[in-house]
Design a protein around this motif. Structure first.
Motif, PDB file in Angstrom:
ATOM      1  N   ALA A 144      16.967   8.352  17.825  1.00 36.11           N
ATOM      2  CA  ALA A 144      16.176   7.934  16.672  1.00 36.11           C
ATOM      3  C   ALA A 144      14.798   7.512  17.144  1.00 36.11           C
ATOM      4  CB  ALA A 144      16.873   6.790  15.958  1.00 36.11           C
ATOM      5  N   ALA A 145      13.804   7.865  16.368  1.00 34.38           N
ATOM      6  CA  ALA A 145      12.429   7.589  16.752  1.00 34.38           C
ATOM      7  C   ALA A 145      11.923   6.266  16.181  1.00 34.38           C
ATOM      8  CB  ALA A 145      11.543   8.735  16.278  1.00 34.38           C
ATOM      9  N   VAL A 146      12.766   5.522  15.530  1.00 33.10           N
ATOM     10  CA  VAL A 146      12.357   4.256  14.921  1.00 33.10           C
ATOM     11  C   VAL A 146      12.003   3.267  16.028  1.00 33.10           C
ATOM     12  CG1 VAL A 146      13.066   2.359  13.442  1.00 33.10           C
ATOM     13  CG2 VAL A 146      13.811   4.677  12.925  1.00 33.10           C
ATOM     14  N   LEU A 147      10.812   2.737  15.934  1.00 33.24           N
ATOM     15  CA  LEU A 147      10.339   1.775  16.930  1.00 33.24           C
ATOM     16  C   LEU A 147      10.699   0.358  16.491  1.00 33.24           C
ATOM     17  CD1 LEU A 147       6.836   3.386  17.512  1.00 33.24           C
ATOM     18  CD2 LEU A 147       8.897   3.654  18.896  1.00 33.24           C
ATOM     19  N   PRO A 148      10.832  -0.546  17.441  1.00 32.24           N
ATOM     20  CA  PRO A 148      11.217  -1.930  17.088  1.00 32.24           C
ATOM     21  C   PRO A 148      10.252  -2.606  16.110  1.00 32.24           C
ATOM     22  CG  PRO A 148      11.444  -1.574  19.444  1.00 32.24           C
ATOM     23  CD  PRO A 148      10.789  -0.343  18.885  1.00 32.24           C
ATOM     24  N   ASP A 149       8.956  -2.290  16.193  1.00 33.54           N
ATOM     25  CA  ASP A 149       8.005  -2.937  15.284  1.00 33.54           C
ATOM     26  C   ASP A 149       8.103  -2.424  13.851  1.00 33.54           C
ATOM     27  OD1 ASP A 149       6.940  -0.438  15.996  1.00 33.54           O
ATOM     28  OD2 ASP A 149       4.869  -1.144  15.714  1.00 33.54           O
ATOM     29  N   GLU A 150       8.847  -1.339  13.630  1.00 32.25           N
ATOM     30  CA  GLU A 150       9.025  -0.808  12.282  1.00 32.25           C
ATOM     31  C   GLU A 150      10.206  -1.458  11.565  1.00 32.25           C
ATOM     32  OE1 GLU A 150       9.487   3.455  12.298  1.00 32.25           O
ATOM     33  OE2 GLU A 150       8.009   3.677  13.876  1.00 32.25           O
TER      34      GLU A 150
END
Length: 144
Positions: free
Chosen positions: A10-16
């Motif tokens: 998954a490309a979801v970054l922690p800041d999102e």
């Protein structure tokens, strides 16, 4: 061999990510159903494209604002069209997406059928004439 068993990251970054776990879970579920318009065969949840990140943030903003899943999906579709859905609805403008592969398969099968039916018969299928049989017997010589 390892690539066959690798799951897409998954490309979801922690800041999102949203601080509320339930809202984040909703956002991830919605993101898996939305197509990255840059990558086209990936969901925005799996894509590293900047536009996919923007769409993930947009989904999370809508969820944080208290919108329902259907309202968020409708909002994104309103902005980007049905193309943004990985499973677009069967409508007039998406009918080609649903019928196209079957039409290509049908026309291919029809073409093969017509080609097979109209091709000339192989030369070896016709029986020998009397003259050809006599010539073959003459060339093969006397049999013992």
């Amino acid at each position: 061999m390892a690539l066959l068993f690798a799951a897409p990251a998954a490309a979801v970054l922690p800041d999102e990510m949203l601080p509320d776990a339930a809202q984040e879970q909703r956002a991830r579920a919605l993101s898996k159903d939305l197509r990255c318009v840059v990558c086209q065969n990936q969901s925005i949840d799996d894509s590293d494209a900047p536009l996919a990140r923007d769409l993930r943030l947009l989904v999370r903003e809508q969820i944080a604002a208290g919108k329902s899943d259907a309202a968020v999906r409708d909002y994104v579709v309103e902005r980007y069209g049905n193309f943004v859905l990985l499973k677009p609805p069967v409508e007039g403008d998406t009918l080609l997406l649903w019928v196209g592969p079957f039409a290509v398969l049908l026309f291919g099968a029809l073409g093969l059928f017509l080609w097979q039916r109209n091709r000339p018969a192989a030369r070896g299928d016709a029986p020998l004439t009397a003259a050809e049989r006599a010539e073959l017997d003459r060339l093969s010589g006397p049999s013992d």
